[in-house]
Design a protein around this motif. Structure first.
Motif, PDB file in Angstrom:
ATOM      1  N   GLY A   1       6.389  21.846   1.748  1.00  0.00           N
ATOM      2  CA  GLY A   1       7.551  21.650   2.551  1.00  0.00           C
ATOM      3  C   GLY A   1       7.746  20.611   3.794  1.00  0.00           C
ATOM      4  O   GLY A   1       8.376  20.892   4.621  1.00  0.00           O
ATOM      5  N   MET A   2       7.018  19.655   3.441  1.00  0.00           N
ATOM      6  CA  MET A   2       7.069  18.667   4.473  1.00  0.00           C
ATOM      7  C   MET A   2       8.331  17.727   4.235  1.00  0.00           C
ATOM      8  O   MET A   2       8.513  17.313   3.221  1.00  0.00           O
ATOM      9  CB  MET A   2       5.790  17.672   4.337  1.00  0.00           C
ATOM     10  N   ASN A   3       8.939  17.387   5.439  1.00  0.00           N
ATOM     11  CA  ASN A   3       9.823  16.418   5.436  1.00  0.00           C
ATOM     12  C   ASN A   3       9.386  15.030   5.433  1.00  0.00           C
ATOM     13  O   ASN A   3       8.292  14.862   5.424  1.00  0.00           O
ATOM     14  CB  ASN A   3      10.825  16.908   6.689  1.00  0.00           C
ATOM     15  N   TRP A   4      10.351  14.098   5.356  1.00  0.00           N
ATOM     16  CA  TRP A   4      10.049  12.690   5.279  1.00  0.00           C
ATOM     17  C   TRP A   4       9.346  12.503   6.179  1.00  0.00           C
ATOM     18  O   TRP A   4       8.094  11.462   5.818  1.00  0.00           O
ATOM     19  CB  TRP A   4      11.373  11.762   5.128  1.00  0.00           C
ATOM     20  N   PHE A   5       9.558  12.570   7.610  1.00  0.00           N
ATOM     21  CA  PHE A   5       8.579  12.133   8.494  1.00  0.00           C
ATOM     22  C   PHE A   5       7.255  12.626   8.543  1.00  0.00           C
ATOM     23  O   PHE A   5       6.168  11.988   8.648  1.00  0.00           O
ATOM     24  CB  PHE A   5       9.310  12.515  10.014  1.00  0.00           C
TER      25      PHE A   5
ATOM     26  N   ILE B   1       0.506  11.943   5.064  1.00  0.00           N
ATOM     27  CA  ILE B   1       0.082  11.614   3.548  1.00  0.00           C
ATOM     28  C   ILE B   1       0.089  10.124   3.237  1.00  0.00           C
ATOM     29  O   ILE B   1      -0.682   9.537   2.958  1.00  0.00           O
ATOM     30  CB  ILE B   1       1.096  12.511   2.559  1.00  0.00           C
ATOM     31  N   VAL B   2       1.328   9.578   3.605  1.00  0.00           N
ATOM     32  CA  VAL B   2       1.418   8.250   2.833  1.00  0.00           C
ATOM     33  C   VAL B   2       0.954   6.979   3.764  1.00  0.00           C
ATOM     34  O   VAL B   2       0.041   6.379   3.141  1.00  0.00           O
ATOM     35  CB  VAL B   2       3.073   7.883   2.966  1.00  0.00           C
ATOM     36  N   LEU B   3       1.101   7.063   5.043  1.00  0.00           N
ATOM     37  CA  LEU B   3       0.337   6.067   5.947  1.00  0.00           C
ATOM     38  C   LEU B   3      -1.301   6.337   5.926  1.00  0.00           C
ATOM     39  O   LEU B   3      -1.907   5.282   5.816  1.00  0.00           O
ATOM     40  CB  LEU B   3       0.848   6.158   7.269  1.00  0.00           C
ATOM     41  N   PRO B   4      -1.838   7.474   6.135  1.00  0.00           N
ATOM     42  CA  PRO B   4      -3.175   7.374   6.091  1.00  0.00           C
ATOM     43  C   PRO B   4      -3.753   6.994   4.775  1.00  0.00           C
ATOM     44  O   PRO B   4      -4.783   6.384   4.572  1.00  0.00           O
ATOM     45  CB  PRO B   4      -3.409   8.977   6.020  1.00  0.00           C
ATOM     46  N   SER B   5      -3.074   7.405   3.486  1.00  0.00           N
ATOM     47  CA  SER B   5      -3.473   6.874   2.243  1.00  0.00           C
ATOM     48  C   SER B   5      -3.252   5.509   1.858  1.00  0.00           C
ATOM     49  O   SER B   5      -4.097   4.721   1.517  1.00  0.00           O
ATOM     50  CB  SER B   5      -2.790   7.528   1.272  1.00  0.00           C
ATOM     51  N   ALA B   6      -1.954   4.827   2.504  1.00  0.00           N
ATOM     52  CA  ALA B   6      -1.684   3.537   2.450  1.00  0.00           C
ATOM     53  C   ALA B   6      -2.962   2.565   3.434  1.00  0.00           C
ATOM     54  O   ALA B   6      -3.351   1.633   2.863  1.00  0.00           O
ATOM     55  CB  ALA B   6      -0.500   3.106   3.163  1.00  0.00           C
ATOM     56  N   ALA B   7      -3.319   3.323   4.425  1.00  0.00           N
ATOM     57  CA  ALA B   7      -4.350   2.518   5.240  1.00  0.00           C
ATOM     58  C   ALA B   7      -5.632   2.475   4.497  1.00  0.00           C
ATOM     59  O   ALA B   7      -6.184   1.497   4.559  1.00  0.00           O
ATOM     60  CB  ALA B   7      -4.634   3.268   6.443  1.00  0.00           C
ATOM     61  N   ARG B   8      -6.056   3.300   3.713  1.00  0.00           N
ATOM     62  CA  ARG B   8      -7.247   2.917   2.867  1.00  0.00           C
ATOM     63  C   ARG B   8      -7.212   1.983   1.949  1.00  0.00           C
ATOM     64  O   ARG B   8      -8.189   1.459   1.800  1.00  0.00           O
ATOM     65  CB  ARG B   8      -7.596   4.435   2.335  1.00  0.00           C
ATOM     66  N   ARG B   9      -5.945   2.009   1.395  1.00  0.00           N
ATOM     67  CA  ARG B   9      -5.755   0.884   0.358  1.00  0.00           C
ATOM     68  C   ARG B   9      -5.546  -0.395   0.882  1.00  0.00           C
ATOM     69  O   ARG B   9      -6.103  -1.446   0.414  1.00  0.00           O
ATOM     70  CB  ARG B   9      -4.745   1.210  -0.524  1.00  0.00           C
ATOM     71  N   ALA B  10      -5.078  -0.534   2.279  1.00  0.00           N
ATOM     72  CA  ALA B  10      -4.545  -1.693   2.720  1.00  0.00           C
ATOM     73  C   ALA B  10      -5.999  -2.461   3.596  1.00  0.00           C
ATOM     74  O   ALA B  10      -5.795  -3.752   3.753  1.00  0.00           O
ATOM     75  CB  ALA B  10      -3.795  -1.660   3.798  1.00  0.00           C
ATOM     76  N   VAL B  11      -7.026  -1.558   3.860  1.00  0.00           N
ATOM     77  CA  VAL B  11      -7.824  -2.163   4.556  1.00  0.00           C
ATOM     78  C   VAL B  11      -8.588  -3.497   4.066  1.00  0.00           C
ATOM     79  O   VAL B  11      -9.071  -4.402   5.182  1.00  0.00           O
ATOM     80  CB  VAL B  11      -9.121  -1.124   5.188  1.00  0.00           C
TER      81      VAL B  11
ATOM     82  N   ALA C   1       0.718  -1.417  -0.058  1.00  0.00           N
ATOM     83  CA  ALA C   1      -0.048  -0.110  -0.138  1.00  0.00           C
ATOM     84  C   ALA C   1       0.926   1.365  -0.102  1.00  0.00           C
ATOM     85  O   ALA C   1       0.512   2.265  -0.786  1.00  0.00           O
ATOM     86  CB  ALA C   1      -0.894  -0.170   1.367  1.00  0.00           C
ATOM     87  N   ILE C   2       2.216   1.221   0.753  1.00  0.00           N
ATOM     88  CA  ILE C   2       2.666   2.162   0.757  1.00  0.00           C
ATOM     89  C   ILE C   2       3.629   2.527  -0.762  1.00  0.00           C
ATOM     90  O   ILE C   2       3.446   3.904  -0.931  1.00  0.00           O
ATOM     91  CB  ILE C   2       4.047   2.136   1.874  1.00  0.00           C
ATOM     92  N   VAL C   3       4.166   1.520  -1.177  1.00  0.00           N
ATOM     93  CA  VAL C   3       4.795   1.791  -2.518  1.00  0.00           C
ATOM     94  C   VAL C   3       3.819   2.269  -3.812  1.00  0.00           C
ATOM     95  O   VAL C   3       4.208   2.752  -4.803  1.00  0.00           O
ATOM     96  CB  VAL C   3       5.417   0.670  -2.987  1.00  0.00           C
ATOM     97  N   SER C   4       2.367   2.185  -3.352  1.00  0.00           N
ATOM     98  CA  SER C   4       1.536   2.319  -4.521  1.00  0.00           C
ATOM     99  C   SER C   4       0.779   3.596  -4.134  1.00  0.00           C
ATOM    100  O   SER C   4       0.094   3.997  -4.715  1.00  0.00           O
ATOM    101  CB  SER C   4       0.490   1.179  -4.464  1.00  0.00           C
ATOM    102  N   THR C   5       1.403   4.329  -3.255  1.00  0.00           N
ATOM    103  CA  THR C   5       0.728   5.882  -3.020  1.00  0.00           C
ATOM    104  C   THR C   5       1.352   6.616  -4.554  1.00  0.00           C
ATOM    105  O   THR C   5       2.246   6.574  -4.921  1.00  0.00           O
ATOM    106  CB  THR C   5       1.901   6.641  -2.027  1.00  0.00           C
ATOM    107  N   PRO C   6       0.246   7.286  -4.946  1.00  0.00           N
ATOM    108  CA  PRO C   6       0.641   8.246  -6.166  1.00  0.00           C
ATOM    109  C   PRO C   6       1.592   9.033  -6.022  1.00  0.00           C
ATOM    110  O   PRO C   6       1.700   9.923  -4.968  1.00  0.00           O
ATOM    111  CB  PRO C   6      -0.932   8.744  -6.245  1.00  0.00           C
TER     112      PRO C   6
END
Length: 240
Positions: A143-147, A153-163, A127-132
């Protein structure tokens, strides 16, 4: 339990008030074991999934090896190795760890947790690697850093795809927990086995426990359906 129900139950040989309480205790043990393994496994899987996406092979390699081993071997074998192997560790019976792992519940919990964490790691990684890329580029533009990108962005978006895939893993763990009875844990299957050996009625005992597993499965399906609808409600067209 009301007296008239207990009296009615005691009129048959198998499904008495006592045997139903055995099933109930077994169900409580099953739910307890599965719930703890899923919660701990999910907490372990999230950081492992993030490490799994790192391009450095010295970081992602050990995680890949762990998931490969636990996804490539049967859960029953893992349970046997952990249950019987811990007692073979030199000196462990003289430590406080032996007071924990001498009970079959904790080796089973460890085996189930490691197994589900391996599968969940790969689910979340996918789900993470498929983040657009557009979402990531937009986060960088803000200006967001990696963390911060990972957290907002990444984890909330991945959660929707992984559920949806994770719901299948939860149901699989519920069904796979039936093997806990092989290490003397009296879960749902263990209760059915005890009742079968007492009354020599395999169909009655195991069909009833199958219905119990089906009821738990339907509850899980309903809960994940509600969760999926909640997470994906932004994709529904606006009415009116």
């Amino acid at each position: 339990m009301p007296d008239f129900i207990a009296e009615w139950l005691n009129q048959n040989e198998i499904f008495t008030a006592m045997t139903l309480m055995e099933y109930w205790d077994g169900m409580v043990t099953t739910v307890h074991l599965v719930f703890l393994s899923l919660v701990i496994g999910l907490l372990v899987a999230v950081p492992l999934a993030i490490l799994r996406t790192v391009r450095n092979p010295f970081v992602s390699g050990p995680v890949w090896l762990y998931t490969y081993l636990f996804r490539g071997t049967p859960l029953l074998i893992q349970l046997y190795i952990i249950y019987y192997g811990i007692a073979q560790i030199p000196g462990i019976q003289e430590t406080f760890w032996w007071e924990i792992f001498r009970e079959p519940f904790y080796p089973a919990l460890l085996a189930f947790t490691l197994n589900t964490a391996a599968y969940t790691t790969e689910i979340i990684r996918g789900a993470i690697v498929s983040t657009p890329n557009g979402e990531i580029e937009a986060a960088k533009a803000y200006g967001m850093n990696w963390f911060m990108r990972m957290r907002r962005i990444v984890l909330p978006s991945a959660a929707r795809r992984a559920v949806q895939a994770y719901s299948n893993e939860v149901i699989f763990m519920l069904h796979a927990s039936a093997i806990a009875s092989v290490v003397t844990i009296v879960d749902l299957t263990g209760a059915a086995r005890n009742i079968y050996s007492r009354f020599y009625a395999p169909f009655d005992a195991f069909i009833f426990v199958a219905l119990c597993y089906m009821a738990l499965t339907f509850i899980l399906v309903f809960a994940f359906r509600k969760l999926e609808n909640h997470l994906l409600k932004h994709q529904r067209p606006v009415s009116g």
